[in-house]
Structures are given as C-alpha cells and as structure tokens.
Design a protein around this motif. Structure first.
Motif, mmCIF file in Angstrom:
data_model
loop_
_atom_site.group_PDB
_atom_site.id
_atom_site.type_symbol
_atom_site.label_atom_id
_atom_site.label_comp_id
_atom_site.label_asym_id
_atom_site.label_seq_id
_atom_site.Cartn_x
_atom_site.Cartn_y
_atom_site.Cartn_z
ATOM 1 N N VAL A 236 -108.349 63.159 -78.736
ATOM 2 C CA VAL A 236 -109.049 62.036 -78.121
ATOM 3 C C VAL A 236 -108.772 62.116 -76.628
ATOM 4 O O VAL A 236 -107.650 61.868 -76.177
ATOM 5 C CB VAL A 236 -108.551 60.701 -78.717
ATOM 6 N N SER A 237 -109.790 62.522 -75.875
ATOM 7 C CA SER A 237 -109.577 62.841 -74.460
ATOM 8 C C SER A 237 -109.644 61.593 -73.595
ATOM 9 O O SER A 237 -109.981 60.493 -74.050
ATOM 10 C CB SER A 237 -110.641 63.835 -74.001
ATOM 11 N N LEU A 267 -104.215 64.321 -81.452
ATOM 12 C CA LEU A 267 -103.718 64.388 -80.080
ATOM 13 C C LEU A 267 -104.443 63.308 -79.272
ATOM 14 O O LEU A 267 -105.670 63.201 -79.347
ATOM 15 C CB LEU A 267 -103.997 65.768 -79.483
ATOM 16 N N VAL A 268 -103.656 62.525 -78.535
ATOM 17 C CA VAL A 268 -104.266 61.419 -77.784
ATOM 18 C C VAL A 268 -103.896 61.566 -76.321
ATOM 19 O O VAL A 268 -102.719 61.750 -75.978
ATOM 20 C CB VAL A 268 -103.789 60.053 -78.327
ATOM 21 N N ASP A 269 -104.891 61.485 -75.451
ATOM 22 C CA ASP A 269 -104.640 61.591 -74.017
ATOM 23 C C ASP A 269 -103.799 60.388 -73.575
ATOM 24 O O ASP A 269 -104.060 59.260 -73.975
ATOM 25 C CB ASP A 269 -105.973 61.629 -73.269
ATOM 26 N N VAL A 324 -98.991 62.226 -78.121
ATOM 27 C CA VAL A 324 -99.636 61.843 -76.860
ATOM 28 C C VAL A 324 -99.485 63.020 -75.904
ATOM 29 O O VAL A 324 -98.370 63.533 -75.710
ATOM 30 C CB VAL A 324 -98.996 60.566 -76.273
ATOM 31 N N VAL A 325 -100.592 63.491 -75.346
ATOM 32 C CA VAL A 325 -100.538 64.656 -74.442
ATOM 33 C C VAL A 325 -100.930 64.245 -73.027
ATOM 34 O O VAL A 325 -101.622 63.241 -72.824
ATOM 35 C CB VAL A 325 -101.471 65.800 -74.923
ATOM 36 N N ASP A 326 -100.493 65.064 -72.053
ATOM 37 C CA ASP A 326 -100.725 64.742 -70.636
ATOM 38 C C ASP A 326 -102.207 64.821 -70.280
ATOM 39 O O ASP A 326 -102.671 64.115 -69.395
ATOM 40 C CB ASP A 326 -99.969 65.726 -69.738
ATOM 41 N N GLY A 327 -102.921 65.724 -70.939
ATOM 42 C CA GLY A 327 -104.330 65.885 -70.580
ATOM 43 C C GLY A 327 -104.911 67.068 -71.327
ATOM 44 O O GLY A 327 -104.309 67.594 -72.279
ATOM 45 N N ASP A 353 -115.049 68.702 -69.558
ATOM 46 C CA ASP A 353 -113.981 68.759 -70.569
ATOM 47 C C ASP A 353 -114.430 69.503 -71.817
ATOM 48 O O ASP A 353 -113.719 70.366 -72.339
ATOM 49 C CB ASP A 353 -113.608 67.337 -71.027
ATOM 50 N N THR A 354 -115.599 69.141 -72.319
ATOM 51 C CA THR A 354 -116.034 69.734 -73.586
ATOM 52 C C THR A 354 -116.340 71.221 -73.396
ATOM 53 O O THR A 354 -116.080 72.037 -74.265
ATOM 54 C CB THR A 354 -117.281 69.018 -74.134
ATOM 55 N N ARG A 355 -116.879 71.577 -72.226
ATOM 56 C CA ARG A 355 -117.175 72.976 -71.925
ATOM 57 C C ARG A 355 -115.888 73.803 -71.956
ATOM 58 O O ARG A 355 -115.838 74.886 -72.553
ATOM 59 C CB ARG A 355 -117.834 73.033 -70.544
ATOM 60 N N ARG A 356 -114.823 73.275 -71.331
ATOM 61 C CA ARG A 356 -113.555 74.011 -71.335
ATOM 62 C C ARG A 356 -112.949 74.058 -72.730
ATOM 63 O O ARG A 356 -112.449 75.098 -73.165
ATOM 64 C CB ARG A 356 -112.537 73.356 -70.380
ATOM 65 N N PHE A 357 -112.981 72.953 -73.439
ATOM 66 C CA PHE A 357 -112.392 72.902 -74.787
ATOM 67 C C PHE A 357 -113.047 73.949 -75.690
ATOM 68 O O PHE A 357 -112.377 74.711 -76.382
ATOM 69 C CB PHE A 357 -112.563 71.493 -75.365
ATOM 70 N N VAL A 358 -114.369 73.990 -75.644
ATOM 71 C CA VAL A 358 -115.104 74.927 -76.495
ATOM 72 C C VAL A 358 -114.771 76.374 -76.125
ATOM 73 O O VAL A 358 -114.602 77.224 -76.999
ATOM 74 C CB VAL A 358 -116.626 74.659 -76.403
#
Lengths: 423, 423
Positions: A236-237, A267-269, A324-327, A353-358
C-alpha cells in the motif's frame, strides 16, 4: 509383473515417445474428438469411478490418512462433473500447435519465422487429487504431447478408472493408447526412473507439496517446470486510494487462505500507515486473521511481534505479517529479498510509482491495484492451467497450453546459398 | 588468495546478484553507452591486448597446445577489429527489455499481458576463444543481465585484458563493475561452484566441446542452455528440382565443414537417386569430400559402405554419409531417429511434402529449399547469437538477446476483486 521397475518404465517411455509422434501431428479435430469422447466416457462411468474411489478412500482410512487428504482424494459427483466440464473446456480452447509467427525475409532472400510445436513427452508426478489426472492429460493431449502420469499410490484405483475413460476417448478418435499412460506400479522407484530418462521424457511437471517438488528437482536429469512457494505481497503505497487498498488487501488475504496467490505479507508505506492500519486491522480481526507486525506496525495497531522467519513464511492460513516500509525502494527491496517471485501487487494512483514497481519487482506476476489472488490461469485467460511456474526459464507464471509447447524455427528458401549473392 | 574457491565464487555470485538489479533497470541509453565505451577502450588497448595474448600463446606453446587450439587462442588485429565491431553492433540492436505484449481485458475487468525482463545472472563457461568474452558479455549486458565469465585457463591473460576494457566501459556509463565479472582463478573447482549456485546464478551457457557441455549439464543445479551435436540432413525429395538440390546440398556440406549447421547426411529419394547421385557425387569428389553410402547408394555411385555408426556421426569434416530412402515417411523417420534435432532441410517443389516435413521433423530449425548451413543468429536476423540451443525448453535454435530474457505477467486493475462482480 516380473519385469523390473526400470524395464517397465523404459517400456512406457519408449511407447510414449512413439505415441508423441502420432499425437504431435494429429489434427485439431481429432484431438478434440478424443477429449469429447473421454468426457462422454467419464459421464457413462460414474458408477465405476465412484466404486474405484471408494476402494481408495477405504484404503486411505485404513492407513490413517489425514481427513484433509481424504477430502482431496474423494471423487464426489460434483468433482466428476468438474472433470467432464474441464475436458469439454479444453476441447473448446484454440489449438496452439502449428501456429507460425514473424515470418520475414532476410537480406539473403530466405524467409525465417517460428512455428509452435509440442514438447514431446511430458511426465506428471502428483499427489492425492485424482482429478489432476484429467487436467494434466487433457492439456497435454490438446497441446500435442504424450503423457506419463504418476499419481499417488493412495489414488491408484481412481486414477486407473479415470485413465480407462481417457483410453476410450483415444480409441474412439483413432489415437494410440500410449498417448496417455498411467504408471500402474506404486513402487517409488518408478518416479526415479521417470525423471532420469531424457531420451524418452522431455519435461517433468511435479504437482504437490514442497517436499515432492524439491526431491524431483534435485534428482531430475530432465527439465522440470516447477512451482515452489507463493509468498505474495501487497504494497500500500504513499499514493494509494486507501479504501480501495483495504478492499484489495482484504480480498488478497481472505479470498482463499490456501491458494498460492494468497497475500502473506502486507507492506504499508510509513506516510499512510497511521491512517490505513487501524481500520484494515479491525477488518482482518473481525474475520479471525491473526496479525503479526514489525515494530512500527505494533506502534499503531495490536499485533504479535513478527520475526525474521515471518517474512520468509507462506502461511496458507489466516495469519498475516505486516511491515511498515519507508517508501517504494524499501518495498521493492523487501519483495525481491523475502518474496518467492510469485505474485506481488502495488496499490497506487501514481504512474511513476507503478511504472517502477512493475519494472523492478522480479516476480512471475506483477500487479497494480489488484489482489494477488487473481494469479490463476483461468483469470488470465489461458482457459486452464497445469500449474503456476516459479521458474524463470521457459514458462513463468500460470502455465497453460502454450507452456506445454515450444517454438522451432522454420526457414523457407528457393535455392538461396550461404556466402553467395542471393539468387 | 587465501579464501577458498567456494568462498570466492560465492562472493562473485552475491556481487552479480546485486549488480543484476542495477543492470536490469538500466536505461537502453546507459547500456549502449557502456557498450560503445568498451569498444573505444578495446580500440585504445590494442597493444595491451596483444601483449596479454602473447603471454597466453607462449604458455600454450610451452604446454604443447595443438596448433588448431593455438589458432583459436590468437587475438589477431582482425579479431580485435571483430570484437570492436561486435560491441557496436550489439549497441545498435533493439533493447528487448521492458517490451509489453498482448495486454487485454479479462471478464473480471483486470488487464493481463506480458513484459519481457532479464533472466538475472548468467554464467558463461567457455574454452579457448577469448573473443567469446566480448560476445557473451555484450549480449548479456544489452539484455539487462549480470554475467560471470569462466574462460579457459589457457586464455586467462587475454580474458583479463578484455575484461579490463569492459570494466572501463561500465565505469564510463556509471554501471557497477560486477555487471561483468571474469573468474580470476584457473582452479577447476570454480566451474563446479558456478553451476551449483541457483541462489546467485539463473542460467548457465556452456560454450565448447561436447565433453564440457555434457559435464556441465550433468552436474548443474542451475538451468543450462546447451548446444550438443549438429547432425544435419538434407533430403532430396521425389519432387526436388535436381539442379537446385545439388547446389543446396553442396553448399550445405562445403560452406564450412566445421560449423554445426553443416550437412552430415544426405538423404535421397529412391525415385530420383539414379538421376541425382552421379553428378552430385562427382562434385563432392572433386572438392575432396569422402562419400559413405548405404547399399542402394553404392549401387549407383562409388562410396565407402556406411555403418550404423555413420548415421549417428557429426563429422565436422569433408566426409558425407548418403542414404537412399523410400520416400518422405522414411526420410522424416531417419531424421527424427538419427539426427540431433538441430537443423534439417527438404528440397521439394511440392507443397504437401514441404508442409508435412515442416510439421513433422522435430528439429530446432526446419528448412525448405535452403542449405542447413544457414542456421545462424546473424542469418536469422537476431543480430548476434550466444549459441545455438538444441534444448526444447526456453530457447530453441539460435539464441540472441530474446533468449537471454524471459517474460513475466503484468496485471493492471482498478480495485477489481476476485470472486466478486466487477466494480
């Protein structure tokens, strides 16, 4: 039988290799006729199937088989219906064999392209679910392959009864019986032989628990299409639509706990954790899902302290680990480090964000704004699947008919010669 | 070095895995910059390259290396030119990474498609040709993979000098040095370690003689893209244009005897054998090609009697076996039985014949009216190749950039949930 297991398996292998040449060039119509006839045979043999299955169930009870395994072993009328429908669905799927793509002229004047062809002989090793016999046999047959099926010894009578129906289908379509062979011995040496005959078997597909798959992979001298863990994540970004994120995460975990696409770690931002976690946790708690969290998670909601072990664990149960993650960077790093490269999803409305994640998440399925439990051959439009591959080579993700084929080059000329001017 | 070979290889493996994440997401421009800078560095380092190669050649002579192997080991100015041109050609090739295909909506509302991504870390094990260092490193780099290169010990100084130029290229492009690593130890245990580290290495490509490839395949715990024999056939069918057939067969055998696509067995239809063989044999004899024939062949032309062994043999030499066959069926049967599933060609003007040949011959390249020596990545338009795979899974036939990548599924939604009506 007086012949040795090795001789017996060699005989099956040789027959399968022969039969693979016939089924490999069979027409689509002929293959479909065999599938439909097998479906009819199953429908006509319900009493025999149930009787054979009763023998296996009685044997299983006598041997103290766990209730969950007995449940998997049972051929209920609904499961017989399912096998019949499955056969008809595979008959309705497009035939992948023979498709030619990308034919183009080269400067020499030759034309080069690729043609899709069967792999040849496929060995399937599986555990107690007898309906796998139909799934595997029908997909292999439609894709033009011969199959050697080695089911669990606890399902041997059911598997034989199912195989008899497939045999009727093959006979009606004029195809050789050796297109689908069931290993008749329950001797475990048969598996050892099957996975070490590269001259007769082109690929092995093990379907079952981790122990089976690891053993097969370790000892095989034949390529293996395998499925190991499904440690799937939803991230969850910072740019997530939070109500949407909650619906996705809840569905990802609770659609079915036992499937490989179930979310195991959320994972939660850190930028949205305080707003997101309390209502998410309440929903999971109401459903009876145990929560295990990192320190930052536990500062916001009540949760058992998660250990390093938790991030590595496929629970397949109503348990969820939360971090919980930093980003974005830490989310990707966590997934690539702890995940099993199966299926992972980001919830975000932000394109960058989604482009990098993919691009950067190294998993067989990478998702955006979708629960990981969608990882499935039917949902992906493959029609049916023989499993979900966590390998990188050959087939990755849900494996359907295309994954049971390969491509060869075809080259067409009219007397062009190499190293000379084009004619 | 005081660390063990296993520790050393583990260190390389871990560094490669780290570097693979960086090169995997590097832009096309950045990868091309590294390739061009490496080409410039090679051009500027001709003196060092020659000096390093001299040391290897001197060592080889001292160790009694065969002249043919010394010849392969030599880095002549032309070969250095070839490496530079090769790097610039790979820079000019389209980048396969990130290509997305077949995105389509599913009934659930999710979109499903596939994205091409690097394999990760590729281990290359090769023998004395030092220019393989450049071929392999450049193709792996362009396809977004990290590479660990293990060349022959007799070429270690040449390989180090070449690697230093690649390192300059990587540094200029701001890429980590571990994207391309050369194994510095000549200890043979390094190979054993490299092929048994699935956690760090995703695929092994052995390039060399049959002994090397068989050893690697047998012991690897990592998938192997391998190339075994090239026992290639040309079948002159009943419907062949005979002058064209003679040109094709002559080119297939004599373009180069030593390549894997060279014809080793000529199959001639009995209906044209009497007309075809005499002039064909005369042409081969004039070129100094030894002919070995079946009985029916020897009834028409002079030839040594072929043994069963001959049909199984990859001569890689001016020797040809010839068999007269009854027709198309026997030709296909011979090829599938005795061939190595590499490359086989039919000469025919008849569509029904060619259609069956293409569908039924189980080889990585199946050809019509074309000499088998066309089997080559450049001729096929791949731009370059890392080898020709005789495997069926993953890559089959010439392996270029695409064969060094795989596809993952990408799934895009907007909050769709599984098992519920589409939102």
């Amino acid at each position: 039988m007086t012949e040795s297991v090795l001789d017996y398996m060699t005989r099956l292998g040789r027959a399968a290799r022969e039969a693979s040449r016939v089924i490999g060039r069979a027409s689509t119509a002929q293959k479909n006729r065999a599938l439909q006839a097998a479906a009819n045979a199953l429908d006509a043999a319900r009493a025999e199937l149930t009787a054979a299955n009763e023998r296996d169930l009685a044997g299983g009870r006598a041997n103290g088989l766990e209730p969950a395994l007995l449940e998997r072993l049972a051929l209920t009328p609904e499961r017989i219906d399912g096998m019949i429908v499955g056969l008809r669905q595979v008959a309705a799927l497009p035939d992948p064999v023979g498709a030619i793509r990308d034919m183009s002229y080269r400067p020499s004047g030759i034309q080069v392209g690729k043609m899709r062809v069967p792999l040849g002989v496929i060995g399937i090793i599986y555990e107690s679910r007898p309906n796998v016999t139909i799934d595997a046999a029908s997909l292999c047959l439609k894709s033009g392959n011969a199959t050697i099926l080695r089911g669990g010894s606890e399902a041997i009578h059911s598997n034989r009864a199912i195989a008899a129906c497939i045999q009727r289908g093959l006979a009606e379509a004029g195809l050789p019986a050796a297109v689908v062979q069931v290993v008749e011995t329950t001797d475990r040496a048969a598996v050892g032989a099957l996975i070490t005959m590269p001259e007769y078997v082109d690929v092995i597909v093990p379907r079952g628990g981790r122990g089976l798959i690891e053993r097969v992979s370790r000892d095989a001298r034949v390529p293996v299409i395998k499925h190991l863990d499904g440690i799937c994540h939803v991230y969850v970004s910072a740019h997530a639509d939070l109500p949407k994120a909650q619906r996705i995460a809840f569905n990802a975990k609770t659609y079915r706990y036992g499937i490989c696409g179930a979310m195991e770690t959320l994972l939660v931002d850190q930028s949205v954790a305080k707003e997101f976690l309390p209502s998410m946790a309440a929903q999971f708690r109401e459903k009876g899902v145990e929560l295990r969290g990192c320190e930052r998670t536990r500062a916001i909601i009540e949760a058992v302290a998660a250990t390093e072990e938790d991030w590595h664990t496929e629970y397949l149960a109503p348990i969820l680990s939360i971090r919980v993650v930093d980003g974005l960077d830490q989310a990707i790093e966590h997934i690539n480090k702890y995940g099993s490269h199966h299926t992972d999803s980001i919830v975000s409305e932000n394109l960058a964000d989604t482009r990098r994640f993919v691009a950067e998440v190294d998993s067989s399925s990478v998702m955006i704004n979708t629960p990981t439990c969608f990882a499935d051959g039917f949902e992906y439009g493959l029609g049916a699947e023989i499993g979900i591959s966590t390998d990188k080579l050959h087939a990755r993700g849900p494996v359907g008919l295309e994954g049971l084929t390969c491509e060869k080059y075809i080259v067409v000329g009219d007397g062009q010669l190499r190293g000379q001017e084009s004619v």
